[in-house]
Design a protein around this motif. Structure first.
Motif, PDB file in Angstrom:
ATOM      1  N   UNK A  93     -32.738   9.794 -13.748  1.00 48.03           N
ATOM      2  CA  UNK A  93     -34.108   9.680 -14.266  1.00 48.03           C
ATOM      3  C   UNK A  93     -34.107   9.404 -15.764  1.00 48.03           C
ATOM      4  N   UNK A  94     -33.150   9.982 -16.492  1.00 44.23           N
ATOM      5  CA  UNK A  94     -33.073   9.744 -17.947  1.00 44.23           C
ATOM      6  C   UNK A  94     -32.827   8.260 -18.229  1.00 44.23           C
ATOM      7  N   UNK A  95     -31.899   7.635 -17.500  1.00 42.73           N
ATOM      8  CA  UNK A  95     -31.620   6.216 -17.733  1.00 42.73           C
ATOM      9  C   UNK A  95     -32.797   5.343 -17.326  1.00 42.73           C
ATOM     10  N   UNK A  96     -33.573   5.815 -16.348  1.00 37.34           N
ATOM     11  CA  UNK A  96     -34.762   5.068 -15.929  1.00 37.34           C
ATOM     12  C   UNK A  96     -35.927   5.254 -16.885  1.00 37.34           C
ATOM     13  N   UNK A  97     -35.781   6.154 -17.864  1.00 39.36           N
ATOM     14  CA  UNK A  97     -36.863   6.407 -18.814  1.00 39.36           C
ATOM     15  C   UNK A  97     -37.916   7.355 -18.291  1.00 39.36           C
ATOM     16  N   UNK A  98     -37.609   8.081 -17.206  1.00 41.42           N
ATOM     17  CA  UNK A  98     -38.574   9.011 -16.617  1.00 41.42           C
ATOM     18  C   UNK A  98     -38.452  10.368 -17.311  1.00 41.42           C
ATOM     19  N   UNK A  99     -39.542  10.788 -17.905  1.00 42.44           N
ATOM     20  CA  UNK A  99     -39.623  12.112 -18.538  1.00 42.44           C
ATOM     21  C   UNK A  99     -40.777  12.853 -17.877  1.00 42.44           C
ATOM     22  N   UNK A 100     -40.493  13.349 -16.670  1.00 43.41           N
ATOM     23  CA  UNK A 100     -41.569  13.875 -15.831  1.00 43.41           C
ATOM     24  C   UNK A 100     -41.003  15.011 -14.978  1.00 43.41           C
ATOM     25  N   UNK A 101     -41.233  16.253 -15.434  1.00 41.05           N
ATOM     26  CA  UNK A 101     -40.687  17.416 -14.724  1.00 41.05           C
ATOM     27  C   UNK A 101     -41.272  17.541 -13.323  1.00 41.05           C
ATOM     28  N   UNK A 102     -42.556  17.203 -13.167  1.00 42.53           N
ATOM     29  CA  UNK A 102     -43.198  17.312 -11.855  1.00 42.53           C
ATOM     30  C   UNK A 102     -42.563  16.341 -10.863  1.00 42.53           C
ATOM     31  N   UNK A 103     -42.246  15.119 -11.325  1.00 41.91           N
ATOM     32  CA  UNK A 103     -41.618  14.140 -10.447  1.00 41.91           C
ATOM     33  C   UNK A 103     -40.222  14.595 -10.039  1.00 41.91           C
ATOM     34  N   UNK A 104     -39.468  15.128 -11.001  1.00 41.28           N
ATOM     35  CA  UNK A 104     -38.116  15.605 -10.695  1.00 41.28           C
ATOM     36  C   UNK A 104     -38.154  16.745  -9.682  1.00 41.28           C
ATOM     37  N   UNK A 105     -39.101  17.644  -9.825  1.00 39.43           N
ATOM     38  CA  UNK A 105     -39.219  18.768  -8.908  1.00 39.43           C
ATOM     39  C   UNK A 105     -39.603  18.290  -7.511  1.00 39.43           C
ATOM     40  N   UNK A 106     -40.479  17.283  -7.447  1.00 34.54           N
ATOM     41  CA  UNK A 106     -40.885  16.755  -6.142  1.00 34.54           C
ATOM     42  C   UNK A 106     -39.691  16.125  -5.426  1.00 34.54           C
ATOM     43  N   UNK A 107     -38.897  15.340  -6.140  1.00 36.77           N
ATOM     44  CA  UNK A 107     -37.749  14.668  -5.519  1.00 36.77           C
ATOM     45  C   UNK A 107     -36.758  15.693  -4.985  1.00 36.77           C
ATOM     46  N   UNK A 108     -36.562  16.792  -5.702  1.00 38.02           N
ATOM     47  CA  UNK A 108     -35.614  17.810  -5.266  1.00 38.02           C
ATOM     48  C   UNK A 108     -36.129  18.623  -4.084  1.00 38.02           C
ATOM     49  N   UNK A 109     -37.434  18.758  -3.961  1.00 40.88           N
ATOM     50  CA  UNK A 109     -37.993  19.642  -2.939  1.00 40.88           C
ATOM     51  C   UNK A 109     -38.454  18.922  -1.677  1.00 40.88           C
TER      52      UNK A 109
END
Length: 453
Positions: A93-109
């Motif tokens: 996500x860092x290389x994609x320029x995504x700075x979004x904790x909610x998105x990261x949490x959704x992908x993991x869950x």
């Protein structure tokens, strides 16, 4: 100087001295001078520096920078990256320029979104983000079928909620044409020509009955090949079937073209350019790996103890070994039959039929009337019926009379009928034209052509 003198001075180079001309009247001189003035004398325009200058002054408002910045707000950006060895979700996500904790949490869950974490190295991931780095959407290819569409993971944001889904995507089919020259080995030549290994393997299979690729290849041999590739978003997903091949081995040229009649239930196969099938109609063995425990001959029956003809070949193999249909055909019988135990009988073209006995079980979907192709799974080795151990009893019959499958001259695949032959000539003609385009010159030993379909 009078006006008259001036006119005479101007006219003298053209008409001579009018005072000395006895044939020229004054009127003629005047007319000549007038004509000259009409065509040769151009009045000078006034000098621009002498013209009056008018100055206009107008105030222009400067753009409001705050309005310009407001126009930029709401912009979305598309980024693409490839999975790297050892990647974590955070690093991707860092290389994609995504700075979004909610998105990261959704992908993991989320169960569906988590498939992103199983992507192999080199797989592409696309992300759409806003100016703050919040994820708008994400897309990645997660599954590739051998045939048909591929499956993509799609994550979308709607307000503060995320959704994840698997979406099938139709691939773009292309036809690629390559040529190569043998310098050391076939696979070295296909690598140099940027031909996928799966295509190189098909080339070997196409010509293996004519060429020993381990011993017969010579430096300078060359080949042409036409094959399918399938693409998504500008990236090749997989190579498909070889549509035609041409191999020059020494002084011999071998050619093959794939032909399948649309709508036919006979399947396709490779043919020479004059329509002769290259495929044998039957496999020598219905099992990939086995040993012959009893041949086609007279023997003492293991159960009855009587001396009688053994009308088939027994292949010893462990219980559960897959059994393949030895040729294209229609299943004529499925079930238990006296000493044969669980048996499948397949009718082929002309008067050919094959029987497979002592199966432990039948393959799913096999029933009377089933259409099978050469190599299809039809059952599993067992010891049902009159058998002393697990093995396959295989019979090859011509006009319902048993023949030895190990010694019979196996015919080629069913020949094409008149209607199929007409269509075949169209397909073969197209491939002959493609080969003509591919044949390399001395100055250009390799070439590549691609067409879209």
């Amino acid at each position: 100087m009078t006006t008259q003198d001036h006119l005479q001075r101007v006219a003298r180079p053209l008409f001579g001295n009018p005072r000395k001309s006895r044939l020229m009247t004054g009127t003629a001189v005047v007319l000549g001078i007038c004509a000259f003035g009409a065509f040769g004398v151009v009045p000078l325009a006034p000098d621009a520096a002498d013209l009056p200058v008018t100055t206009l002054t107008k105030e222009i408002a400067l753009p409001d920078l705050s309005q310009q910045i407001a126009k930029v707000d709401g912009q979305h950006y598309l980024r693409e990256e490839k999975m790297r060895s050892g990647d974590s979700l955070a690093s991707l996500l860092h290389r994609l320029g995504v700075d979004d904790a909610a998105a990261a949490e959704f992908i993991k869950s989320d169960k569906t979104a988590r498939s992103l974490l199983q992507l192999k190295t080199g797989k592409r991931v696309q992300a759409e983000i806003d100016e703050d780095g919040e994820l708008i959407s994400l897309r990645a290819r997660i599954a590739e079928a051998k045939d048909g569409p591929v499956k993509n993971l799609v994550i979308d944001r709607k307000g503060e909620q995320f959704t994840a889904s698997e979406v099938s995507s139709k691939l773009e089919r292309r036809i690629e044409m390559h040529t190569g020259e043998i310098k050391s080995s076939l696979f070295a030549a296909t690598d140099a020509a940027q031909i996928p290994d799966s295509v190189a393997t098909q080339i070997v299979e196409m010509f293996s009955t004519s060429i020993d690729f381990a011993a017969d290849l010579r430096r300078g041999d060359h080949f042409n090949v036409v094959y399918e590739t399938y693409w998504q978003d500008g990236e090749m997903v997989r190579a498909g079937r070889v549509l035609a091949g041409e191999f020059v081995n020494g002084n011999h040229t071998f050619q093959s073209v794939w032909f399948e009649e649309p709508g036919s239930d006979q399947g396709g196969g490779y043919y020479t350019f004059d329509g002769k099938s290259l495929k044998k109609a039957f496999l020598k063995s219905p099992l990939e790996f086995s040993r012959i425990s009893s041949g086609f001959s007279m023997r003492v029956h293991p159960i009855s103890g009587q001396w009688k003809q053994h009308k088939g070949v027994d292949f010893a193999a462990p219980t559960g070994t897959p059994i393949r249909a030895s040729g294209d055909g229609i299943v004529d019988f499925v079930g238990a039959q006296n000493g044969y135990g669980n048996q499948v009988v397949i009718k082929h073209w002309a008067n050919y039929s094959t029987a497979y006995a002592h199966m432990s079980r039948f393959a799913p979907g096999i029933h009377k009337g089933s259409v099978v192709r050469q190599g299809d799974l039809i059952g599993y080795v067992g010891s049902t019926g009159w058998a002393t151990g697990p093995h396959l009893h295989y019979e090859f019959r011509v006009a319902n009379e048993a023949r030895d499958p190990m010694s019979i001259n196996i015919p080629n695949q069913r020949p094409l009928n008149a209607n199929e032959m007409a269509r075949f000539h169209e397909v073969a003609g197209e491939m002959i034209h493609r080969f003509a385009l591919l044949r390399p010159s001395d100055s250009q030993p390799t070439a590549r052509l691609v067409s879209m379909h």
